[in-house]
Motif scaffolding. Structure first.
Motif, PDB file in Angstrom:
ATOM      1  N   ASN A  12      -1.221  12.294  -8.185  1.00 22.86           N
ATOM      2  CA  ASN A  12      -0.313  10.996  -8.231  1.00 22.86           C
ATOM      3  C   ASN A  12      -1.212   9.787  -8.024  1.00 22.86           C
ATOM      4  O   ASN A  12      -0.938   9.206  -8.589  1.00 22.86           O
ATOM      5  N   ALA A  13      -2.304  10.025  -7.301  1.00 29.01           N
ATOM      6  CA  ALA A  13      -3.227   8.711  -7.703  1.00 29.01           C
ATOM      7  C   ALA A  13      -3.756   8.876  -9.220  1.00 29.01           C
ATOM      8  O   ALA A  13      -4.698   7.602  -9.187  1.00 29.01           O
ATOM      9  N   GLN A  14      -3.806   9.701  -9.887  1.00 33.27           N
ATOM     10  CA  GLN A  14      -4.892   9.295 -11.004  1.00 33.27           C
ATOM     11  C   GLN A  14      -3.280   9.464 -11.900  1.00 33.27           C
ATOM     12  O   GLN A  14      -4.229   9.530 -13.222  1.00 33.27           O
ATOM     13  N   ASP A  15      -2.290   9.428 -11.625  1.00 29.35           N
ATOM     14  CA  ASP A  15      -1.245   9.086 -12.422  1.00 29.35           C
ATOM     15  C   ASP A  15      -0.820   7.822 -12.210  1.00 29.35           C
ATOM     16  O   ASP A  15      -0.187   7.629 -11.233  1.00 29.35           O
ATOM     17  N   VAL A  16      -0.504   6.926 -13.358  1.00 30.90           N
ATOM     18  CA  VAL A  16      -0.132   5.433 -13.265  1.00 30.90           C
ATOM     19  C   VAL A  16       1.722   5.234 -13.883  1.00 30.90           C
ATOM     20  O   VAL A  16       1.710   4.830 -14.083  1.00 30.90           O
ATOM     21  N   ARG A  17       2.246   6.727 -14.706  1.00 29.65           N
ATOM     22  CA  ARG A  17       3.041   6.659 -15.481  1.00 29.65           C
ATOM     23  C   ARG A  17       4.316   7.278 -14.664  1.00 29.65           C
ATOM     24  O   ARG A  17       4.987   6.911 -15.457  1.00 29.65           O
ATOM     25  N   ARG A  18       3.998   7.970 -14.142  1.00 25.98           N
ATOM     26  CA  ARG A  18       5.335   8.990 -13.529  1.00 25.98           C
ATOM     27  C   ARG A  18       5.335   8.771 -12.399  1.00 25.98           C
ATOM     28  O   ARG A  18       7.007   8.730 -11.771  1.00 25.98           O
ATOM     29  N   ASN A  19       5.620   8.067 -11.335  1.00 26.10           N
ATOM     30  CA  ASN A  19       5.126   7.388 -10.358  1.00 26.10           C
ATOM     31  C   ASN A  19       4.799   6.451  -9.395  1.00 26.10           C
ATOM     32  O   ASN A  19       3.264   6.106 -10.305  1.00 26.10           O
ATOM     33  N   LEU A  20       4.970   5.601  -8.779  1.00 31.35           N
ATOM     34  CA  LEU A  20       4.226   4.706  -7.643  1.00 31.35           C
ATOM     35  C   LEU A  20       2.893   4.877  -6.585  1.00 31.35           C
ATOM     36  O   LEU A  20       2.574   4.390  -5.827  1.00 31.35           O
ATOM     37  N   LEU A  21       2.861   6.093  -6.390  1.00 36.09           N
ATOM     38  CA  LEU A  21       1.895   6.871  -5.094  1.00 36.09           C
ATOM     39  C   LEU A  21       0.824   6.794  -5.518  1.00 36.09           C
ATOM     40  O   LEU A  21       0.192   6.862  -7.004  1.00 36.09           O
ATOM     41  N   GLY A  22      -0.032   6.706  -4.665  1.00 41.18           N
ATOM     42  CA  GLY A  22      -1.437   7.223  -4.779  1.00 41.18           C
ATOM     43  C   GLY A  22      -1.595   5.688  -4.542  1.00 41.18           C
ATOM     44  O   GLY A  22      -3.319   5.468  -5.716  1.00 41.18           O
ATOM     45  N   SER A  23      -1.025   4.531  -4.747  1.00 39.36           N
ATOM     46  CA  SER A  23      -1.294   2.950  -5.654  1.00 39.36           C
ATOM     47  C   SER A  23      -2.102   1.699  -4.007  1.00 39.36           C
ATOM     48  O   SER A  23      -1.063   1.893  -3.087  1.00 39.36           O
ATOM     49  N   ILE A  24      -2.067   0.415  -4.415  1.00 39.85           N
ATOM     50  CA  ILE A  24      -1.551  -1.072  -4.431  1.00 39.85           C
ATOM     51  C   ILE A  24      -0.799  -1.624  -5.518  1.00 39.85           C
ATOM     52  O   ILE A  24      -0.928  -1.350  -6.591  1.00 39.85           O
ATOM     53  N   LEU A  25       0.213  -1.593  -4.560  1.00 42.79           N
ATOM     54  CA  LEU A  25       1.417  -2.271  -5.866  1.00 42.79           C
ATOM     55  C   LEU A  25       1.083  -4.095  -5.279  1.00 42.79           C
ATOM     56  O   LEU A  25       1.089  -4.591  -4.825  1.00 42.79           O
ATOM     57  N   ALA A  73       0.784  -1.662   0.051  1.00 44.05           N
ATOM     58  CA  ALA A  73      -0.106   0.224   0.098  1.00 44.05           C
ATOM     59  C   ALA A  73       1.218   1.230   0.111  1.00 44.05           C
ATOM     60  O   ALA A  73       1.802   1.447   0.765  1.00 44.05           O
ATOM     61  N   VAL A  74       0.829   2.581  -0.283  1.00 45.58           N
ATOM     62  CA  VAL A  74       1.310   3.244  -0.941  1.00 45.58           C
ATOM     63  C   VAL A  74       0.672   4.398  -1.194  1.00 45.58           C
ATOM     64  O   VAL A  74      -0.419   4.690  -2.333  1.00 45.58           O
ATOM     65  N   TYR A 130      -1.239  -2.112  -8.846  1.00 46.08           N
ATOM     66  CA  TYR A 130      -2.090  -3.435  -9.067  1.00 46.08           C
ATOM     67  C   TYR A 130      -3.642  -2.314  -9.532  1.00 46.08           C
ATOM     68  O   TYR A 130      -4.557  -3.175 -10.138  1.00 46.08           O
ATOM     69  N   ALA A 131      -3.566  -1.755  -8.665  1.00 44.84           N
ATOM     70  CA  ALA A 131      -5.064  -0.663  -8.654  1.00 44.84           C
ATOM     71  C   ALA A 131      -4.463   0.528  -8.097  1.00 44.84           C
ATOM     72  O   ALA A 131      -3.630   0.440  -7.335  1.00 44.84           O
ATOM     73  N   TRP A 132      -4.948   1.682  -8.188  1.00 42.62           N
ATOM     74  CA  TRP A 132      -4.508   3.318  -8.204  1.00 42.62           C
ATOM     75  C   TRP A 132      -6.381   3.545  -7.658  1.00 42.62           C
ATOM     76  O   TRP A 132      -7.010   3.825  -7.439  1.00 42.62           O
ATOM     77  N   GLY A 133      -5.752   5.159  -7.223  1.00 43.16           N
ATOM     78  CA  GLY A 133      -6.782   6.348  -7.083  1.00 43.16           C
ATOM     79  C   GLY A 133      -7.515   5.854  -5.315  1.00 43.16           C
ATOM     80  O   GLY A 133      -8.223   6.374  -5.036  1.00 43.16           O
ATOM     81  N   PHE A 134      -5.989   6.075  -5.035  1.00 46.65           N
ATOM     82  CA  PHE A 134      -5.563   6.154  -3.022  1.00 46.65           C
ATOM     83  C   PHE A 134      -5.042   7.281  -2.825  1.00 46.65           C
ATOM     84  O   PHE A 134      -4.515   7.739  -3.491  1.00 46.65           O
ATOM     85  N   ARG A 135      -6.008   7.438  -2.106  1.00 44.80           N
ATOM     86  CA  ARG A 135      -5.142   8.177  -0.516  1.00 44.80           C
ATOM     87  C   ARG A 135      -3.981   8.233   0.400  1.00 44.80           C
ATOM     88  O   ARG A 135      -3.186   8.530  -0.062  1.00 44.80           O
ATOM     89  N   ASN A 136      -5.041   7.146   1.521  1.00 45.06           N
ATOM     90  CA  ASN A 136      -4.086   6.882   2.455  1.00 45.06           C
ATOM     91  C   ASN A 136      -4.541   6.120   2.386  1.00 45.06           C
ATOM     92  O   ASN A 136      -4.523   5.450   3.537  1.00 45.06           O
ATOM     93  N   PRO A 137      -4.213   4.472   1.876  1.00 49.18           N
ATOM     94  CA  PRO A 137      -4.752   3.608   2.143  1.00 49.18           C
ATOM     95  C   PRO A 137      -4.239   2.563   3.156  1.00 49.18           C
ATOM     96  O   PRO A 137      -3.206   2.169   2.751  1.00 49.18           O
ATOM     97  N   TRP A 138      -5.259   2.905   4.277  1.00 49.95           N
ATOM     98  CA  TRP A 138      -4.281   2.283   5.874  1.00 49.95           C
ATOM     99  C   TRP A 138      -4.788   1.107   6.033  1.00 49.95           C
ATOM    100  O   TRP A 138      -5.835   1.103   6.406  1.00 49.95           O
ATOM    101  N   ARG A 139      -3.934  -0.124   5.758  1.00 54.42           N
ATOM    102  CA  ARG A 139      -4.803  -1.173   5.809  1.00 54.42           C
ATOM    103  C   ARG A 139      -5.342  -2.295   5.808  1.00 54.42           C
ATOM    104  O   ARG A 139      -6.157  -1.622   4.894  1.00 54.42           O
ATOM    105  N   LEU A 140      -3.997  -3.246   4.168  1.00 54.00           N
ATOM    106  CA  LEU A 140      -5.375  -4.067   3.138  1.00 54.00           C
ATOM    107  C   LEU A 140      -5.191  -5.313   4.300  1.00 54.00           C
ATOM    108  O   LEU A 140      -4.172  -5.590   4.606  1.00 54.00           O
TER     109      LEU A 140
END
Length: 454
Positions: free
Chosen positions: A232-245, A206-207, A276-286
């Motif tokens: 960042n959560a709506q961009d998947v090309r320039r960094n891995l932030l706001g996502s589940i990897l 979780a990022v 793996y999935a994106w559009g997250f702000r602060n995914p706290w616990r999965l």
């Protein structure tokens, strides 16, 4: 009714000498922390609707028993297979061994000289390799001072590392550290940090979105959505932030200390393959329940949410906060057509408000589906909480059709319940029983959730 508390007071007050902002949101708004157990969140307020979905009534209350205490801010727990050992990770940078009903004096791992701790930074997650009994591989996620690939105007570096644990399970070799992933973090907050191996054997990471309020400011890139600058959560090309990897820690490719699974959704498409999935702000616990991946995502100013996550899903931030438009009177339900063909923004399965409705809270703490035997009425239900728990847990039930999951509040009562003022995290052992990491301003502990006594 419980006493209300401001979000700034709750999230910025010193806790055992450390400043707590673990799942902090950006706004300074009042939080009225709810009332009776008749409340529900996200969906139907009628408790009968919750019960009919499973055919068994959810209990009004549960108890807790202390497994281990004396921690400052315990954020994660891992259960050693074939053993009574449990590893408890604290924000300050220490992983302790709990066995035979006590905390061993010597920690499994002490990273205090390497971990940067402040607000939402620290040692944030641990996970054991699925074959830990044979290979003794421990994975740790922590915040480090800026490393070589992190710009000077950024806050710190996200580190995912691997350590080798001794055969007796009591000591991790500091010299065995192998960095798996290092990511520049522009701001000190929204660091997420949870780790979990899925049933496929791959590691899910979780990022957060990079921090700051509103997903804006230094370190946030331009995206397709114009109503909010940057994201960042709506961009998947320039960094891995706001996502589940999703990565393969058993492989190596392209000079990286891991491989990317061939069936990750962006492999062979525009974007970084680790997503793996994106559009997250602060995914706290999965957490996983068989193939189902549950992610709690901390909101900004108004709503908290829990998502049921699938490959390639876009979970809306910063276009939406929960099901509601963020920082705009109206917003689309899909991306622009030029963005992967106009992908749908997936709504959460649970949503609750900070300031209105039958339930309020401030920072969601993702949990687990119960699969134990001690509390049969919770079988198959998702148990989670809010940071400002004040002796309450939340229980969500999968509906027969689509839509929000009806959710009820369950009181924590009996001996020790007064110590569960805040919840930081959950754990589930191999038998399916649930554990909660929480505490008060006097300290934290690992508790097992049990039936209410008497």
């Amino acid at each position: 009714m419980k006493p209300s508390s401001s979000r700034r007071e709750l999230l910025r007050t010193a806790f055992s000498g450390a400043v707590v902002g673990i799942v902090a949101t950006a706004a300074d708004t009042g939080v009225a922390a709810g009332a009776s157990t008749e409340r529900s969140l996200g969906a139907a307020a009628d408790p009968s609707e919750v019960e009919s979905a499973q055919g068994t009534a959810i209990p009004d209350s549960v108890g807790i028993e202390t497994v281990a205490d004396g921690f400052e801010i315990p954020l994660d727990v891992a259960f050693v297979p074939g053993s009574d050992q449990r590893y408890v990770a604290e924000q300050r940078g220490v992983v302790s061994v709990v066995e035979a009903g006590r905390v061993r004096d010597r920690p499994l791992l002490d990273l205090r000289d390497a971990v940067e701790v402040d607000l939402e930074k620290g040692l944030l997650g641990i996970a054991l390799h699925p074959n830990f009994a044979e290979n003794r591989r421990l994975f740790v996620r922590y915040s480090a001072p800026r490393r070589a690939n992190t710009p000077r105007n950024y806050s710190h570096t996200f580190v995912l590392a691997e350590f080798a644990v001794s055969d007796d399970g009591r000591r991790a070799d500091r010299d065995s550290e192998r960095a798996i992933l290092e990511l520049p973090e522009p701001q000190p907050n929204h660091n997420a940090g949870d780790l979990a191996f899925g049933p496929d054997g791959f590691l899910y990471v979780a990022v957060g979105d990079g921090g700051n309020g509103g997903d804006v400011g230094p370190g946030h890139v331009d995206d397709w959505y114009d109503a909010v600058p940057g994201g960042n959560a709506q961009d998947v090309r320039r960094n891995l932030l706001g996502s589940i990897l999703r990565i393969d820690v058993d492989g190596r490719e392209d000079g990286k200390p891991y491989a990317t699974p061939d069936d990750n959704p962006l492999v062979g498409r525009p974007g970084l393959d680790e997503h793996y999935a994106w559009g997250f702000r602060n995914p706290w616990r999965l957490s996983f329940d068989a193939e189902n991946l549950f992610v709690g995502d901390v909101g900004e100013s108004d709503y908290e949410e829990v998502n049921l996550v699938t490959a390639g899903g876009n979970y809306g931030w910063n276009v939406k906060e929960g099901t509601r438009c963020f920082a705009a009177e109206s917003c689309p339900d899909r991306t622009a057509e030029s963005v992967r063909g106009g992908e749908r923004l997936v709504d959460p399965i649970v949503e609750y408000s900070h300031a209105e409705g039958p339930l309020t809270g401030n920072s969601v703490i993702g949990g687990y589906v119960y699969r134990g035997t001690a509390l049969p009425a919770l079988e198959g239900r998702y148990v989670f909480a809010d940071l400002d728990a004040q002796n309450e847990l939340f229980v969500a039930t999968r509906p027969e059709g689509q839509g929000m999951w009806p959710t009820r509040v369950v009181d924590v009562v009996g001996e020790g319940s007064e110590n569960l003022g805040r919840v930081f995290s959950f754990g589930r052992n191999p038998a399916g029983e649930l554990f909660v990491l929480g505490g008060t301003f006097d300290g934290g502990a690992l508790y097992r959730i049990v039936p209410a006594s008497g």
